[in-house]
Design an enzyme around this catalytic site. Structure first.
Site, PDB file in Angstrom:
ATOM      1  CB  SER A 143      -0.868   0.010   1.261  1.00 21.88           C
ATOM      2  OG  SER A 143      -1.522   1.264   1.393  1.00 21.88           O
ATOM      3  CE1 TYR A 157      -3.993  -2.162   4.971  1.00 18.01           C
ATOM      4  CE2 TYR A 157      -3.233   0.079   4.535  1.00 18.01           C
ATOM      5  CZ  TYR A 157      -3.740  -1.132   4.075  1.00 18.01           C
ATOM      6  OH  TYR A 157      -3.982  -1.302   2.737  1.00 18.01           O
TER       7      TYR A 157
END
Ligand code: NAP
Length: 248
Positions: A143, A157
């Site tokens: 990401s 995350y």
């Protein structure tokens, strides 16, 4: 029969788009899901309606017994793997580090990091020329968060995706001489249901002004990069972290 591809979390969002596009390019696709069998069956039906070959296969990627059973099922129903997309991933609700629990961090790393490592291990056992395989391609979903850090939202995350970047770089070198390429995609703001699962259903619209391209991306725009990395067109591309983020 085509080459065999497993997409974890292939039932929705980016994974579903990757399954559908890969099938169009001739891959036989195993569509993994965790809980939403209906969504996975929908992807399978869409692939079959277009003349492709696909199966749905349940496994929580953080559960070793379920993952082993999934790899066995895919091999016996479709054949040995030549492609793996480690796409299954989760976020959590926005919080600062000093508000987060160990249970949250364990879930975050179990699914996003250990799940990807576990599936890669099982794929390598089928793909590596060292183990009698024909080689293959692994694409990990990282990401843009791994670069941005996601402060005040979900830096757990971001840290998990940072681990995926490191894992990609190391594994790519480890298996490069065994016919396996390993790359990662780092999507930016992509319009899927993941944002609602983190309590921010309008996140893409709310943050798109921060993207140099001034819009969020679609799941299919990410799938295009995934399927290219899987293909022979990317035959000399390994150890790459590919940003699909509209410049963010
Ligand atoms: P999504 O729409 O929320 O879909 C998630 C998929 O993963 C679903 O198919 C879900 O299946 C599956 N899944 C969740 N937990 C699982 C588990 N433990 N085991 C197996 N499957 C599981 O997510 P997305 O937006 O497409 O994201 C896909 C990947 O891209 C993720 O790794 C995410 O971190 C990454 N990413 C997304 C964005 C974005 O803006 N969307 C940006 C950067 C990176 P069930 O429905 O059965 O649970």
């Amino acid at each position: 029969m085509g080459k065999v591809l497993l997409v974890t979390g292939g039932s929705r969002g980016i994974g579903a788009a990757a399954c559908i596009l890969a099938a169009q390019k001739g891959w036989d696709v195993a569509v993994n899901y965790s809980t939403n069998a209906q969504a996975a069956e929908g992807v399978v039906r869409q692939i079959e309606a277009a003349g492709g070959r696909a199966i749905a296969v349940q496994a929580d990627v953080a559960n070793e017994d379920q993952v082993l059973a999934m790899f066995q099922k895919v091999r016996s129903e479709l054949g040995p793997l030549q492609g793996l997309v480690n796409n299954a991933g989760v976020v959590d609700v926005s919080a600062r580090l000093d508000e987060m629990s160990m249970a949250r961090w364990r879930r975050m790393f179990d699914i996003n990091v250990l799940g990807s490592m576990l599936c890669a291990r099982e794929a390598i056992l089928q793909m590596s020329t060292k183990h009698g395989g024909q080689g293959g391609s692994i694409v990990n979903l990282s990401s843009a968060a791994s670069r941005l850090g996601s402060p005040g939202q979900y830096l757990d995350y971001a840290a998990a995706k940072g681990a995926i970047d490191s894992f990609t770089l190391g594994l790519a070198k480890e298996v490069a001489a065994e016919g396996i390429r390993v790359n990662a995609i780092r999507p930016g703001l992509i319009d899927t249901e993941i944002h609602a699962s983190g309590g921010l259903p309008n996140r893409v619209k709310d943050l798109e002004h921060l993207v140099p391209a001034k819009r969020g991306g679609s799941a299919m725009e990410v799938a295009q990069a995934i399927v290219w990395l899987l293909s022979e067109d990317a035959s000399y591309t390994t150890m790459s972290l590919v940003d699909v983020s509209g410049g963010r």
